[in-house]
Write a protein that holds these residues in place. Structure first.
Motif, mmCIF file in Angstrom:
data_model
loop_
_atom_site.group_PDB
_atom_site.id
_atom_site.type_symbol
_atom_site.label_atom_id
_atom_site.label_comp_id
_atom_site.label_asym_id
_atom_site.label_seq_id
_atom_site.Cartn_x
_atom_site.Cartn_y
_atom_site.Cartn_z
ATOM 1 N N LEU A 1 6.668 -12.518 -9.690
ATOM 2 C CA LEU A 1 5.287 -12.288 -10.116
ATOM 3 C C LEU A 1 4.514 -11.796 -8.909
ATOM 4 C CD1 LEU A 1 4.198 -15.412 -12.189
ATOM 5 C CD2 LEU A 1 4.747 -13.137 -13.027
ATOM 6 N N ALA A 2 3.555 -10.939 -9.143
ATOM 7 C CA ALA A 2 2.703 -10.517 -8.038
ATOM 8 C C ALA A 2 1.302 -10.327 -8.581
ATOM 9 C CB ALA A 2 3.217 -9.223 -7.419
ATOM 10 N N ALA A 3 0.337 -10.387 -7.700
ATOM 11 C CA ALA A 3 -1.047 -10.196 -8.118
ATOM 12 C C ALA A 3 -1.737 -9.221 -7.184
ATOM 13 C CB ALA A 3 -1.796 -11.531 -8.109
ATOM 14 N N THR A 4 -2.634 -8.444 -7.745
ATOM 15 C CA THR A 4 -3.403 -7.527 -6.916
ATOM 16 C C THR A 4 -4.710 -7.195 -7.611
ATOM 17 O OG1 THR A 4 -3.460 -5.395 -5.820
ATOM 18 C CG2 THR A 4 -2.305 -5.473 -7.904
ATOM 19 N N ASN A 5 -5.729 -6.911 -6.822
ATOM 20 C CA ASN A 5 -6.934 -6.368 -7.452
ATOM 21 C C ASN A 5 -7.121 -4.905 -7.092
ATOM 22 O OD1 ASN A 5 -7.825 -6.803 -4.813
ATOM 23 N ND2 ASN A 5 -8.701 -8.761 -5.382
ATOM 24 N N ARG A 6 -6.106 -4.320 -6.488
ATOM 25 C CA ARG A 6 -6.197 -2.898 -6.163
ATOM 26 C C ARG A 6 -4.939 -2.177 -6.617
ATOM 27 N NH1 ARG A 6 -7.086 -1.795 -0.356
ATOM 28 N NH2 ARG A 6 -7.556 0.198 -1.307
ATOM 29 N N PRO A 7 -4.712 -2.101 -7.918
ATOM 30 C CA PRO A 7 -3.463 -1.498 -8.388
ATOM 31 C C PRO A 7 -3.346 -0.029 -8.004
ATOM 32 C CG PRO A 7 -4.976 -1.838 -10.206
ATOM 33 C CD PRO A 7 -5.591 -2.498 -9.019
ATOM 34 N N ASP A 8 -4.490 0.629 -7.859
ATOM 35 C CA ASP A 8 -4.466 2.047 -7.519
ATOM 36 C C ASP A 8 -3.936 2.274 -6.120
ATOM 37 O OD1 ASP A 8 -6.913 0.534 -7.187
ATOM 38 O OD2 ASP A 8 -7.612 2.256 -6.053
ATOM 39 N N ALA A 9 -4.031 1.230 -5.270
ATOM 40 C CA ALA A 9 -3.601 1.406 -3.887
ATOM 41 C C ALA A 9 -2.116 1.124 -3.715
ATOM 42 C CB ALA A 9 -4.402 0.474 -2.978
ATOM 43 N N LEU A 10 -1.463 0.662 -4.793
ATOM 44 C CA LEU A 10 -0.060 0.280 -4.648
ATOM 45 C C LEU A 10 0.845 1.487 -4.550
ATOM 46 C CD1 LEU A 10 0.523 -2.697 -7.067
ATOM 47 C CD2 LEU A 10 0.279 -2.700 -4.592
ATOM 48 N N ASP A 11 1.908 1.310 -3.774
ATOM 49 C CA ASP A 11 2.895 2.366 -3.661
ATOM 50 C C ASP A 11 3.561 2.568 -5.027
ATOM 51 O OD1 ASP A 11 4.647 3.526 -1.023
ATOM 52 O OD2 ASP A 11 5.514 3.690 -3.025
ATOM 53 N N LYS B 1 0.833 -1.199 0.000
ATOM 54 C CA LYS B 1 0.000 0.000 0.000
ATOM 55 C C LYS B 1 0.863 1.243 0.000
ATOM 56 C CE LYS B 1 -3.994 -1.493 2.610
ATOM 57 N NZ LYS B 1 -3.505 -2.172 3.800
ATOM 58 N N LYS B 2 0.283 2.310 -0.498
ATOM 59 C CA LYS B 2 0.998 3.578 -0.505
ATOM 60 C C LYS B 2 1.495 3.895 0.895
ATOM 61 C CE LYS B 2 -1.157 6.016 -4.325
ATOM 62 N NZ LYS B 2 -2.393 5.298 -4.617
ATOM 63 N N ARG B 3 2.753 4.335 0.955
ATOM 64 C CA ARG B 3 3.277 4.675 2.272
ATOM 65 C C ARG B 3 2.855 6.074 2.662
ATOM 66 N NH1 ARG B 3 9.214 3.180 0.693
ATOM 67 N NH2 ARG B 3 8.333 4.015 -1.200
ATOM 68 N N GLY B 4 2.837 6.284 3.956
ATOM 69 C CA GLY B 4 2.673 7.643 4.456
ATOM 70 C C GLY B 4 1.270 8.185 4.354
ATOM 71 N N ASP B 5 0.291 7.331 4.010
ATOM 72 C CA ASP B 5 -1.056 7.875 4.026
ATOM 73 C C ASP B 5 -1.855 7.273 5.174
ATOM 74 O OD1 ASP B 5 -1.329 5.382 3.091
ATOM 75 O OD2 ASP B 5 -2.476 5.875 1.302
ATOM 76 N N GLY B 6 -1.140 6.730 6.130
ATOM 77 C CA GLY B 6 -1.820 6.077 7.242
ATOM 78 C C GLY B 6 -2.065 7.005 8.415
ATOM 79 N N GLY B 7 -1.593 8.255 8.336
ATOM 80 C CA GLY B 7 -1.776 9.178 9.449
ATOM 81 C C GLY B 7 -1.094 8.647 10.693
ATOM 82 N N PHE B 8 -1.784 8.740 11.808
ATOM 83 C CA PHE B 8 -1.166 8.331 13.064
ATOM 84 C C PHE B 8 -1.078 6.829 13.196
ATOM 85 C CE2 PHE B 8 -2.356 12.654 14.325
ATOM 86 C CZ PHE B 8 -1.106 13.067 14.737
ATOM 87 N N THR B 9 -1.940 6.147 12.450
ATOM 88 C CA THR B 9 -1.916 4.698 12.566
ATOM 89 C C THR B 9 -0.868 4.099 11.640
ATOM 90 O OG1 THR B 9 -3.615 4.535 10.886
ATOM 91 C CG2 THR B 9 -4.349 4.528 13.179
ATOM 92 N N GLY B 10 -0.041 4.937 11.070
ATOM 93 C CA GLY B 10 0.996 4.506 10.134
ATOM 94 C C GLY B 10 1.633 3.208 10.601
ATOM 95 N N ASN B 11 1.630 2.226 9.735
ATOM 96 C CA ASN B 11 2.079 0.905 10.138
ATOM 97 C C ASN B 11 3.552 0.745 9.810
ATOM 98 O OD1 ASN B 11 2.542 -1.782 10.490
ATOM 99 N ND2 ASN B 11 0.550 -2.397 9.682
#
Ligand code: ADP
Ligand code: MG
Ligand code: ZN
Length: 607
Positions: free
Chosen positions: A310-320, A274-284
């Motif tokens: 190889l990798a698979a995803t159904n949420r490419p927009d959420a990828l970093d 997932k995109k980094r740095g958009d987790g706010g305070f809950t940043g993992n």
């Protein structure tokens, strides 16, 4: 560090130790216990017990001047008693007169038989100790194993025999298979690529909605390539302990490099990517570390050695975005929902696994399941088989399939918002509006593909136009033609259905953008001519356009933009009116086929 402690040695020490302990127990502790369990009673109680027939065994201890005996107490268990020895000449008679036989003996009475006491004193404790020893040594071993496996990935190594899947198991998805075939060829013969100096992309990302067969495709690649296949799901990286995920990534790549050529498959990569740095305070932190480690490893390994990621995803927009940079997952393989032909072949593949009554019309089922994924179709076959069993049939019939379509699609319509027949019709006319308008204009790029299969992007259908060559300059006529094409979708809706839908939202946005740029930046309007009315702040950073004119002029710009668009719209309406028959004809065809190629389209249009 590497030395493995021998678990046998401490175990022997343990056994000898426990044996000594048992001996100690029997020699000292047990007699003490026995003594403490000896009840002292007075002589009259003894006589009473004798009379009641409770006494079992009597020993006259002349040295200590006492009588030791065992008797059954009120609770029914045998106890040891002592009592002071009173000179009693009648004693023997009394004992003989007792209701139950009394044994005389010269040794200290014990409450149990010798065999039993041997068992309780030796065998049982030994068994307990051995059992405990076994238990602890097992625990210790497993703890040791865990400690040593700390940070090891639980990537499973699949080889051909295990996935057992090949491209034959994947129906449809020809484009994806073609793209993956290259990876398979590379893994078969890396040298051939190395000789020429060709390097394969490090990573290929399978992108598509859930259930379209991404995981299946990856397994098929492993089966086809016949190389080790490391498969791990993104969620397995996300560990409870910070740092473990990163360690797993490191270990996974270490193992993979050792086993090269091989395939590393990361399923559901969006869980770590997932995109980094958009987790706010809950940043993992943990996830971020894992992702950073993955990026580092991807940069570090040399794809010429034959590790293919190889990798698979159904949420490419959420990828970093860092994951998608060149040199990482730079090849994207779309795995879209199947069209009619695809659905038919998926149904056929899965129908092979169940007994089908001849003849089955798969095309009819496929037509009824527009928008269904491969997983849905597999499910339909299975539901049909279940229904056949319920109905007491020996094979699946057409009616079973038809009924299970209802079951499966009804469930999935809610979650996927599949199109109703009416909506599909609207989408078909909308897309053909674009296509016909584009084809009937001189300055428009050729239509390459038209589809009404919903896309990952959320579009309900699209018309793909591909320019024959890269364009650097766009003439005013071409820009206007583009506007006309964009308004063609809405125009078709109006002409055929006498209404408008939200389906044109994206077209409107694009058309407005183009029209506005024509007026304010490209000097393509008659009214303003070559006057810059807007400047772009920073073209690289997606900067905003800033008006450089007065607000009165801005109002006129808006009017001009509006005029331009409505002129395009009118042109589109006119073109469609002239080609009404073709529109209906091709729409019928598109509704049936769902996806048609540019050639098919032109053939129908020019027929
Ligand atoms: P994804 O990983 O894209 O969510 P899967 O690969 O897990 O989807 O697919 C789920 C199941 O759906 C597969 O095991 C298979 O039975 C079926 N399936 C999906 N697509 C296809 C296809 N193209 N051909 C055959 N079966 C398919
Ligand atoms: Mg999957
Ligand atoms: Zn459109």
């Amino acid at each position: 560090m590497e030395e493995k402690p021998n678990p046998r040695r401490p175990l022997i020490v343990y056994y000898i130790g426990s044996l000594l302990l048992i001996m100690l127990f029997n020699a000292i502790v047990y007699p003490m216990l026995i003594r403490s369990r000896i009840n002292e009673v007075d002589y009259s109680t003894f006589l009473q017990l004798v009379e009641e027939g409770r006494v079992r065994e009597v020993q006259l201890d002349s040295v200590n001047q006492q009588i030791a005996f065992t008797a059954i107490d009120r609770a029914g268990s045998e106890q040891v008693y002592v009592t002071g020895a009173v000179p009693d000449p009648d004693l023997v008679n009394r004992l003989l007169a007792s209701k139950s036989p009394v044994r005389f003996s010269g040794v200290m009475p014990r409450p149990h038989s010798p065999l039993l006491s041997f068992l309780t004193n030796w065998i049982v404790p030994i068994l307990i100790f051995v059992g405990l020893g076994q238990f602890f040594s097992k625990q210790m071993q497993s703890r040791m194993r865990n400690a040593m496996a700390f940070g090891k990935s639980n990537a499973r190594v699949y080889v051909k025999a295990q996935t057992g899947k090949t491209f034959a198991d994947v129906a449809g998805q020809d484009e994806a298979k073609e793209a993956l075939q290259e990876i398979v060829d590379f893994l078969h013969d890396p040298e051939r690529y190395a000789e020429i100096g060709a390097t394969l992309p490090k990573g290929a990302l399978l992108v598509g909605p859930p259930g379209t067969g991404k995981t299946l495709l990856a397994q098929a690649v492993a089966g086809e390539a016949n190389v080790p296949f490391f498969s791990i799901s993104g969620s397995e990286f996300v560990e409870m302990f910070v740092g473990l995920g990163a360690a797993k990534v490191r270990d996974l790549f270490k193992q993979a490099t050792e086993k090269a050529p091989c395939i590393v498959f990361i399923d559901e990569i969006d869980t770590i990517g997932k995109k980094r740095g958009d987790g706010g305070f809950t940043g993992n932190d943990e996830r971020e570390q894992t992702l950073n480690q993955l990026l580092t490893e991807m940069d570090g390994f040399d794809s010429r050695k034959g590790v293919v990621l190889l990798a698979a995803t159904n949420r490419p927009d959420a990828l970093d975005p860092a994951l998608l940079r060149p040199g990482r997952f730079d090849r994207r393989i779309p795995v879209e929902l199947p069209d009619l032909a695809g659905r038919i072949s998926i149904l056929e593949v899965h129908a092979k696994k169940v007994r089908m009554a001849e003849p089955i019309d798969f095309a009819a089922i496929a037509r009824a399941t527009a928008g269904a994924s491969g997983a849905d179709l597999a499910n339909i076959i299975n539901e049909a088989a279940l229904r056949a069993v319920r109905m007491g049939r020996k094979a699946v019939q057409q009616i079973d399939l038809e009924e299970s379509v209802e079951v499966v699609i009804a469930g999935y319509q809610r979650k996927n918002a599949a199109l109703s027949p009416k909506e599909r019709q609207m989408v078909a006319y909308h897309e053909l509006g674009h296509a016909i308008v584009a084809a009937k204009q001189g300055h428009s790029a050729p239509v390459h593909k038209i589809t009404i299969v919903p896309r990952t992007s959320g579009a309900l259908g699209y018309t793909l136009q591909i320019e024959e060559a890269d364009r650097h300059l766009i003439s005013k006529e071409e820009a206007f033609a583009r506007l006309v094409t964009l308004t063609g979708g809405r125009a078709a809706e109006e002409l055929i259905f006498n209404t408008v839908t939200t389906g044109a939202a994206n077209d409107i946005e694009q058309a407005t953008g183009i029209a506005r740029a024509m007026v304010t930046r490209y000097g393509m309007s008659d009214r303003f001519g070559m006057m810059a009315l807007e400047t772009q702040t920073n073209p690289y950073l997606n900067g905003n356009n800033v008006l450089t004119c007065s607000s009165e002029t801005a109002a006129q710009v808006d009017l001009e933009v509006m005029k331009l668009i409505s002129k395009a719209h009118e042109t589109a309406i006119a073109i469609l009116k002239d080609n009404m028959e073709k529109l209906h004809e091709i729409a019928t065809y598109l509704l049936e086929k769902e996806t048609i190629s540019g050639e098919e389209f032109l053939q129908l249009l020019n027929a």
